[in-house]
Design an enzyme around this catalytic site. Structure first.
Site, short mmCIF file in Angstrom:
data_model
loop_
_atom_site.label_atom_id
_atom_site.label_comp_id
_atom_site.label_asym_id
_atom_site.label_seq_id
_atom_site.Cartn_x
_atom_site.Cartn_y
_atom_site.Cartn_z
N CYS A 7 0.85 -1.20 0.00
CA CYS A 7 0.00 0.00 0.00
C CYS A 7 0.88 1.25 0.00
O CYS A 7 0.55 2.25 -0.66
CB CYS A 7 -0.95 -0.01 1.19
N ASP A 30 10.33 -6.66 -8.88
CA ASP A 30 10.67 -7.17 -7.55
C ASP A 30 12.06 -6.68 -7.18
O ASP A 30 12.98 -6.66 -8.00
CB ASP A 30 10.61 -8.70 -7.55
N HIS A 46 -6.49 -2.94 -1.01
CA HIS A 46 -5.81 -3.92 -0.15
C HIS A 46 -6.65 -5.19 -0.02
O HIS A 46 -7.75 -5.16 0.52
CB HIS A 46 -5.52 -3.33 1.23
N GLY A 92 5.10 -19.25 2.34
CA GLY A 92 6.19 -18.28 2.37
C GLY A 92 5.77 -16.87 2.00
O GLY A 92 6.61 -16.05 1.61
N THR A 94 5.36 -13.22 2.42
CA THR A 94 6.02 -12.29 3.33
C THR A 94 5.36 -10.92 3.34
O THR A 94 5.59 -10.14 4.26
CB THR A 94 7.51 -12.12 2.96
N HIS A 99 -0.48 -10.40 -4.30
CA HIS A 99 0.45 -10.11 -5.40
C HIS A 99 0.69 -11.35 -6.22
O HIS A 99 0.71 -12.46 -5.70
CB HIS A 99 1.77 -9.52 -4.90
#
Ligand code: 5GP
Ligand code: ZN
Length: 113
Positions: A7, A30, A46, A92, A94, A99
């Site tokens: 965000c 990334d 979100h 995993g 994070t 996304h």
């Protein structure tokens, strides 16, 4: 979400290398690429992850996948590419903002888990 990393990227509070943006979706590189092309595609609203996709927000999730296809074309990933979305601790994840990783530019490892 004021303390959500992605965000903050959407609001421009954290810089990112954008490759595509429209009213509802952002795509950016990334910071720790796992392949020659590694792009993250995120909704501007979100949603914490795939587990939160529901009838009310499914169209934005679908649009994210449309943008995955667009950026893959833009990046000329003509040999193929992978779209991954980690959801939850066991996978995993994070960053708890939905996304889709778009990975390509080499022959990818085929291990799925
Ligand atoms: P996850 O592990 O949740 O599936 O993916 C999160 C991704 O976000 C990781 O691939 C990580 O490298 C990326 N990432 C984390 N912090 C930043 C950042 O500040 N900027 C960018 N561009 N990517 C980030
Ligand atoms: Zn967020």
């Amino acid at each position: 979400m004021s303390d959500c990393l992605f965000c903050k990227i959407i609001r421009g509070e954290i810089p990112s290398t954008k490759v595509y943006e429209d009213d509802s979706v952002l795509a950016f590189r990334d910071i720790n690429p796992q392949a020659p092309t590694h792009i993250l595609v995120i909704p501007k609203t979100h949603i914490s992850g795939v587990s939160e996709i529901c009838a009310q927000n499914a169209s934005i999730a679908a649009h994210c996948l449309e943008v995955c296809a667009m950026v893959a074309k833009q990046e000329q990933l003509d040999g193929g590419f992978r779209v991954v979305s980690n959801c939850g601790a066991d996978a995993g994840q994070t960053v708890n903002h939905l996304h889709f990783h778009v990975l390509g530019g080499k022959v990818l490892n085929t291990d799925m888990a």
